[in-house]
Design an enzyme around this catalytic site. Sequence first.
Site, PDB file in Angstrom:
ATOM      1  N   ARG A 206      -9.034  -8.706   3.605  1.00 20.45           N
ATOM      2  CA  ARG A 206      -7.981  -8.107   4.440  1.00 20.45           C
ATOM      3  C   ARG A 206      -8.171  -6.596   4.528  1.00 20.45           C
ATOM      4  NH1 ARG A 206      -2.698  -5.852   3.437  1.00 20.45           N
ATOM      5  NH2 ARG A 206      -1.078  -6.631   4.864  1.00 20.45           N
TER       6      ARG A 206
ATOM      7  N   SER B  40       4.346  -6.336   2.797  1.00 17.17           N
ATOM      8  CA  SER B  40       3.007  -6.306   3.391  1.00 17.17           C
ATOM      9  C   SER B  40       1.989  -6.906   2.425  1.00 17.17           C
ATOM     10  CB  SER B  40       2.656  -4.870   3.788  1.00 17.17           C
ATOM     11  OG  SER B  40       1.458  -4.808   4.533  1.00 17.17           O
ATOM     12  N   LEU B  41       1.061  -6.098   1.909  1.00 20.03           N
ATOM     13  CA  LEU B  41       0.080  -6.544   0.918  1.00 20.03           C
ATOM     14  C   LEU B  41       0.753  -7.291  -0.231  1.00 20.03           C
ATOM     15  CD1 LEU B  41      -2.577  -6.328  -0.865  1.00 20.03           C
ATOM     16  CD2 LEU B  41      -1.695  -4.083  -1.532  1.00 20.03           C
TER      17      LEU B  41
ATOM     18  N   GLN C 176       0.831  -1.201   0.000  1.00 21.97           N
ATOM     19  CA  GLN C 176       0.000   0.000   0.000  1.00 21.97           C
ATOM     20  C   GLN C 176       0.869   1.257   0.000  1.00 21.97           C
ATOM     21  OE1 GLN C 176      -3.235  -0.517   2.641  1.00 21.97           O
ATOM     22  NE2 GLN C 176      -3.991   1.564   2.487  1.00 21.97           N
TER      23      GLN C 176
ATOM     24  N   GLN D 253       0.993 -11.916   9.851  1.00 20.52           N
ATOM     25  CA  GLN D 253       1.495 -10.687   9.227  1.00 20.52           C
ATOM     26  C   GLN D 253       0.740  -9.431   9.648  1.00 20.52           C
ATOM     27  OE1 GLN D 253       0.495  -8.750   5.617  1.00 20.52           O
ATOM     28  NE2 GLN D 253       2.086  -9.879   4.522  1.00 20.52           N
TER      29      GLN D 253
END
Length: 294
Positions: free
Chosen positions: A114, A89-90, A10, A245
């Site tokens: 998510r 992350s994502l 992101q 995570q």
Amino acid sequence: MKKAYIFPGQGAQFVGMGKELYQLGGATKDLFKKADDILGFGLTDVMFEGTDEALKQTNVTQPAIFLHSVAMAYALGDAFLPEMVAGHSLGEFSALVAAKALGFEDGLRLVAKRANAMQKACEEQPSTMAAILGLDDAVVEQICSQVDEVVVPANYNCPGQLVISGSLAGIDKACALLTEAGAKRALKLNVGGAFHSPLMESARAELQEAIQAVDIVAPICPIYQNVDALPHTDPEKIKENLIAQLTGAVKWTQIVEHMLADGATSFVEVGPGKVLQGLVKKVDRQAETSSAAV
């Protein structure tokens, strides 16, 4: 000599993203149509012609970056032959789809779930993040542990750049202490909440069942995961790390260090922007400096 493919998270979004990939037609174009159908709204319209504000919404941003990254991997075709992958992350979800461990449809549904779960957690408890520049990780960790609020290291991006995450009061206190300790900058970020912290526990719990139920198989190459920075191919361990995570730190610095140690000689960023390329260069430069000093 190994080629590493890395996938952004992101913050990499921009209006117009993915349009050139869509215009390639064929299977790549089909991905965009399929995404709109699965999500039940015109994601591609927002990506191609929306506003910055619309694209910043978490429930739009995360699927948009995921779609862009996977479409780029598809567009690379036979040129996409990863020997190791990682995502920030994502981006870990994009990496899993590109490495053929997770199907596109399942991956998109997980990303959408998510995003919505994270947004809900942000609304339940106001919180934020801050970028700390110019201090050793150990100093940042120590000061965070001294604050009498929820404040934790969240993103180990590169040497001298660590993002912290926590309650509004906690971040204010930590920023003041870190500035006193010599940080070049302690900059609060314009984000919706304390990602990768214990304040995302409700989102983690909500996503856990969905991740456990989805079909993940062994990837075609190791994926270096955020929570421990180590390479994994076992589907059950991959699931366990994906679940952890949301409340665990993104250990990007350590991921790049391990990839370099395992023979990575080139890094290809698959997705919007070039943020990760910049972070890789800083980690690599620090590694070279450390080697020269020995």
